[in-house]
Scaffold this active site. Structure first.
Site, PDB file in Angstrom:
ATOM      1  N   ARG A  27       0.828  -1.198   0.000  1.00 38.59           N
ATOM      2  CA  ARG A  27       0.000   0.000   0.000  1.00 38.59           C
ATOM      3  C   ARG A  27       0.868   1.256   0.000  1.00 38.59           C
ATOM      4  O   ARG A  27       2.022   1.241   0.450  1.00 38.59           O
ATOM      5  CB  ARG A  27      -0.934   0.022   1.214  1.00 38.59           C
ATOM      6  CG  ARG A  27      -0.217   0.144   2.556  1.00 38.59           C
ATOM      7  CD  ARG A  27      -1.169  -0.038   3.728  1.00 38.59           C
ATOM      8  NE  ARG A  27      -2.238   0.946   3.712  1.00 38.59           N
ATOM      9  CZ  ARG A  27      -2.126   2.168   4.213  1.00 38.59           C
ATOM     10  NH1 ARG A  27      -0.971   2.563   4.738  1.00 38.59           N
ATOM     11  NH2 ARG A  27      -3.138   2.988   4.193  1.00 38.59           N
ATOM     12  N   LEU A  28       0.293   2.314  -0.528  1.00 36.96           N
ATOM     13  CA  LEU A  28       0.824   3.664  -0.365  1.00 36.96           C
ATOM     14  C   LEU A  28      -0.285   4.489   0.256  1.00 36.96           C
ATOM     15  O   LEU A  28      -1.459   4.339  -0.100  1.00 36.96           O
ATOM     16  CB  LEU A  28       1.241   4.276  -1.710  1.00 36.96           C
ATOM     17  CG  LEU A  28       2.495   3.719  -2.381  1.00 36.96           C
ATOM     18  CD1 LEU A  28       2.739   4.427  -3.713  1.00 36.96           C
ATOM     19  CD2 LEU A  28       3.712   3.856  -1.485  1.00 36.96           C
ATOM     20  N   ASP A  29       0.064   5.381   1.175  1.00 38.28           N
ATOM     21  CA  ASP A  29      -0.939   6.215   1.830  1.00 38.28           C
ATOM     22  C   ASP A  29      -1.672   7.063   0.798  1.00 38.28           C
ATOM     23  O   ASP A  29      -1.172   7.322  -0.301  1.00 38.28           O
ATOM     24  CB  ASP A  29      -0.282   7.139   2.857  1.00 38.28           C
ATOM     25  CG  ASP A  29       0.315   6.363   4.019  1.00 38.28           C
ATOM     26  OD1 ASP A  29      -0.100   5.215   4.244  1.00 38.28           O
ATOM     27  OD2 ASP A  29       1.194   6.916   4.703  1.00 38.28           O
ATOM     28  N   LYS A  30      -2.838   7.544   1.178  1.00 41.91           N
ATOM     29  CA  LYS A  30      -3.664   8.349   0.285  1.00 41.91           C
ATOM     30  C   LYS A  30      -2.917   9.571  -0.223  1.00 41.91           C
ATOM     31  O   LYS A  30      -3.073   9.970  -1.387  1.00 41.91           O
ATOM     32  CB  LYS A  30      -4.943   8.773   1.019  1.00 41.91           C
ATOM     33  CG  LYS A  30      -5.949   9.522   0.160  1.00 41.91           C
ATOM     34  CD  LYS A  30      -7.199   9.858   0.957  1.00 41.91           C
ATOM     35  CE  LYS A  30      -8.200  10.623   0.106  1.00 41.91           C
ATOM     36  NZ  LYS A  30      -9.422  10.981   0.880  1.00 41.91           N
TER      37      LYS A  30
END
Length: 230
Positions: free
Chosen positions: A100-103
């Site tokens: 994942r990558l943060d928003k």
């Protein structure tokens, strides 16, 4: 594989749609019209056309996405756009983000439908490196570089040594070898600094394609897949 399952998996339509298409005689297998959804085919060998268009068989898919801000790393969400929304042409293959990558984080994000590929890159035991470009609120010091090298203590325990390379006063490259929650941001908090902008540049030896604009994506080449095998 059943013909209807193959056509549905390749995005021709739902199982119901596919049955209607078959009934109309719009599907050929090796130049022969097939109307039965139960017809068994070998997707690696048989040649399938629908309405005169060849349906190519895609099993596992590996995509490089230059993730923009504002999208979450999930397959679906009722209120926020996800990274999968950016890749409509492969959604029928049940794709998902690798890690994942943060928003509010940009950069290299891999998308696949291969669970083993995901495990090999994201399993903590693999220690696959990830490199980020960080814009920080205050300049990086030599003491900061040493602290990262020695390994920092986060609220949930110590983390592995990381590489901090100063690009200019407020821009640095950080390479980590694990993937704890908000790890880079939390590491900068420990050295009394703040991450203003975060962009992932690299996973293992695979770098983000500089020609990909934010929100753009493309399939990985065989050579690039090899770069992910540390």
């Amino acid at each position: 594989m059943r013909l209807d399952k193959f056509l549905a998996n390749m995005g021709v339509g739902t199982r119901t749609d596919v049955k209607q298409i078959l009934k109309k005689g719009s599907v050929t297998v090796n130049d022969k019209v097939e109307k039965s959804p139960k017809t068994q085919i070998n997707p690696d060998i048989d040649i399938i056309f629908v309405n005169g268009e060849k349906i190519a068989y895609i099993n596992n898919i590996y995509v490089m996405l230059n993730k923009p801000k504002g999208y979450i790393s999930a397959t679906h969400d009722n209120s926020v756009q996800t990274v999968i929304d950016l890749i409509p042409e492969y959604q029928h293959l049940d794709i998902f983000p690798v890690g994942r990558l943060d928003k509010d984080t940009e950069g290299l994000l891999l998308i696949t439908n291969d669970g083993q590929f995901n495990h090999d890159l994201m399993s903590p035991s693999k220690h696959v490196s990830k490199t980020y470009e960080v814009v920080s609120s205050t300049p990086i010091t030599n003491e900061d570089i040493l602290a990262f090298k020695n390994g920092l203590e986060l609220s949930d325990g110590p983390i592995k040594p990381a590489e901090l390379v100063k690009v200019n006063d407020n821009v640095s490259h950080v390479t980590i070898f694990e993937g704890k929650y908000h790890q880079v941001k939390r590491m900068f908090h420990v050295i009394e600094n703040e991450v203003l902008e975060l962009k992932r540049l690299k996973i293992a030896n695979l770098a983000l394609d500089e020609n990909l604009q934010l929100g753009e994506y493309r399939s990985l080449t065989d050579e690039e897949l090899k770069l992910l095998q540390q």
